[in-house]
Design a protein around this motif. Structure first.
Motif, mmCIF file in Angstrom:
data_model
loop_
_atom_site.group_PDB
_atom_site.id
_atom_site.type_symbol
_atom_site.label_atom_id
_atom_site.label_comp_id
_atom_site.label_asym_id
_atom_site.label_seq_id
_atom_site.Cartn_x
_atom_site.Cartn_y
_atom_site.Cartn_z
ATOM 1 N N GLY A 148 0.951 -1.313 0.009
ATOM 2 C CA GLY A 148 0.053 0.069 -0.079
ATOM 3 C C GLY A 148 0.828 1.186 -0.060
ATOM 4 O O GLY A 148 0.567 2.086 -0.524
ATOM 5 N N SER A 149 1.914 1.268 0.444
ATOM 6 C CA SER A 149 2.871 2.495 0.643
ATOM 7 C C SER A 149 3.301 2.680 -0.808
ATOM 8 O O SER A 149 3.291 3.734 -0.949
ATOM 9 N N ASP A 150 3.577 1.668 -1.592
ATOM 10 C CA ASP A 150 4.107 1.921 -3.001
ATOM 11 C C ASP A 150 2.823 2.789 -3.881
ATOM 12 O O ASP A 150 3.005 3.503 -4.549
ATOM 13 N N ARG A 151 1.722 2.033 -3.439
ATOM 14 C CA ARG A 151 0.633 2.432 -4.154
ATOM 15 C C ARG A 151 0.224 4.232 -3.954
ATOM 16 O O ARG A 151 -0.032 4.914 -4.456
ATOM 17 N N ILE A 152 0.328 4.359 -2.689
ATOM 18 C CA ILE A 152 0.076 5.674 -2.226
ATOM 19 C C ILE A 152 1.089 6.719 -2.699
ATOM 20 O O ILE A 152 0.739 8.180 -2.966
ATOM 21 N N TYR A 153 2.179 6.052 -2.932
ATOM 22 C CA TYR A 153 3.420 6.975 -3.540
ATOM 23 C C TYR A 153 3.211 7.487 -4.892
ATOM 24 O O TYR A 153 3.080 8.726 -5.160
ATOM 25 N N GLU A 154 2.657 6.373 -5.560
ATOM 26 C CA GLU A 154 2.394 6.717 -6.980
ATOM 27 C C GLU A 154 1.271 7.672 -7.078
ATOM 28 O O GLU A 154 1.180 8.714 -7.891
ATOM 29 N N ALA A 155 0.436 7.868 -6.140
ATOM 30 C CA ALA A 155 -0.829 8.515 -6.258
ATOM 31 C C ALA A 155 -0.514 10.048 -5.730
ATOM 32 O O ALA A 155 -0.979 10.728 -6.405
ATOM 33 N N LEU A 156 0.503 9.951 -4.949
ATOM 34 C CA LEU A 156 0.847 11.153 -4.454
ATOM 35 C C LEU A 156 1.488 11.995 -5.438
ATOM 36 O O LEU A 156 1.362 12.898 -5.714
ATOM 37 N N THR A 157 2.547 11.230 -6.101
ATOM 38 C CA THR A 157 3.262 11.676 -7.282
ATOM 39 C C THR A 157 2.306 12.291 -8.528
ATOM 40 O O THR A 157 2.693 13.385 -9.283
ATOM 41 N N LYS A 158 1.246 11.650 -8.661
ATOM 42 C CA LYS A 158 0.174 11.999 -9.607
ATOM 43 C C LYS A 158 -0.624 13.119 -9.126
ATOM 44 O O LYS A 158 -0.943 14.160 -9.905
ATOM 45 N N ALA A 159 -1.064 13.152 -8.119
ATOM 46 C CA ALA A 159 -2.175 14.050 -7.532
ATOM 47 C C ALA A 159 -1.286 15.155 -7.225
ATOM 48 O O ALA A 159 -2.048 16.532 -7.307
#
Length: 251
Positions: free
Chosen positions: A81-92
Motif C-alpha cells: 500500500g505504501s508504494d501505491r499511495i506514493y504513486e498516487a501522491l506523485t500523480k495528484a
C-alpha cells in the motif's frame, strides 16, 4: 475542512481489487455502499485533509467517483500500500504542496474518525518522521498470536511511545504492558519518499513487517496509544461484522 493546519495534509486510501480471502473486497457492500466508499466517508468525518483513493481497477474508480470522492488510478503490480499511495501522491501532487500524508487502509470501514486524527499527533514533534498507532493488549491470547504485531517502544508519555522494534513475537519480555500495532500511518513527505526508495530490509523480510525497513534505515517512528483496534475486513466473517457495526450506528 475547517482548520487551516490541515491544508497541507493529504489522506490517501489504497485499494486493490485482488484479494485471496475476499475477492472484489473494495466493492463489497456494507450499509448499501461499497466498502471503499465507507472508508472514504470515515476519512471525511475525520476532517483532517484532502482525500484521495488510490486504486488499481476501473470498477473501483467508478464506484468512488459516483460517491463524490477523488480517485487516482495506479499500477496493479504494487507490492504494498505504501508504494501505491506514493504513486498516487506523485500523480495528484507533483509540485509537492502536501507535506503530510496519512495512509488509511482501504479495508477499515468502521475506523473511528478520532483514530485517524490521532495518527497526526506524534508529528507535532519535528524529530518524528513517521507516526502510527497502537492499543494496549488485554486479551491474553493476542500476546502470543503471531498475527498480532507488537510494538516494542520506549515511553515518551502516557499516550505515546518511540518505536524501537515491531515483532510478531511476544515482546518485550517481563512485567508490563504489550501493545498491538495498528497499521495506520502518517508520514512526513520526505520520509515517505525515502521509505519507498529503499529495498526490503533484512528484518523486514524475516518478520514480514514493512515498517522495520524504516527503522533499519534510521527513520524515527513514534506511536500514539489509542483505545481500540479498528476492524480490518479480510474475510467474509469480518465483512459481516462490519455490516453489523455500521448497521447499529445507523439506527
Amino acid at each position: 475542512m475547517n482548520n487551516s493546519r490541515f491544508d497541507k495534509v493529504l489522506v490517501l486510501i489504497p485499494a486493490r481489487m485482488s484479494s485471496t480471502r475476499l475477492p472484489g473486497k473494495p466493492l463489497a457492500e456494507i450499509g448499501g455502499l461499497p466498502m471503499i466508499v465507507q472508508v472514504a466517508m470515515r476519512a471525511r468525518e475525520a476532517d483532517v485533509g484532502r482525500i484521495i483513493v488510490a486504486v488499481d481497477d476501473q470498477r473501483i474508480v467508478e464506484a468512488v467517483s459516483a460517491a463524490g470522492f477523488e480517485v487516482v488510478m495506479t499500477r496493479a503490480d504494487h507490492q504494498s500500500g505504501s508504494d501505491r499511495i506514493y504513486e498516487a501522491l506523485t500523480k495528484a501532487d507533483p509540485d509537492g504542496r502536501f507535506e503530510t500524508i496519512i495512509n488509511v487502509q482501504g479495508d477499515l470501514p468502521t475506523v473511528e474518525p478520532e483514530t485517524i486524527r490521532a495518527a497526526l499527533r506524534p508529528l507535532d514533534n519535528p524529530s518524528t518522521d513517521i507516526a502510527t498507532l497502537t492499543v494496549e493488549i488485554t486479551d491474553e491470547h493476542e500476546k502470543t498470536n503471531p498475527n498480532v504485531v507488537k510494538v516494542v517502544g520506549s515511553p515518551l508519555s502516557d499516550s505515546r511511545l518511540r518505536a524501537l522494534y515491531f515483532t510478531r513475537a511476544t515482546a518485550p519480555y517481563g512485567a508490563g504492558p504489550l501493545y498491538h500495532h495498528i497499521g495506520l500511518y502518517a508520514y512526513r513527505r520526505a520520509a515517505l519518499e525515502k521509505f519507498v526508495s529503499l529495498s526490503p530490509s533484512v528484518l523486514e523480510r524475516r518478520e514480514s513487517l514493512e515498517q522495520l525497513r524504516a527503522l533499519e534505515a534510521g527513520l524515527r517512528i513514534d506511536v500514539e496509544i489509542v483505545n481500540s483496534v479498528p476492524l480490518g475486513v479480510d474475510t467474509p466473517e469480518d465483512l459481516e461484522k462490519a455490516r453489523q457495526i455500521l448497521g447499529r450506528k445507523s439506527q
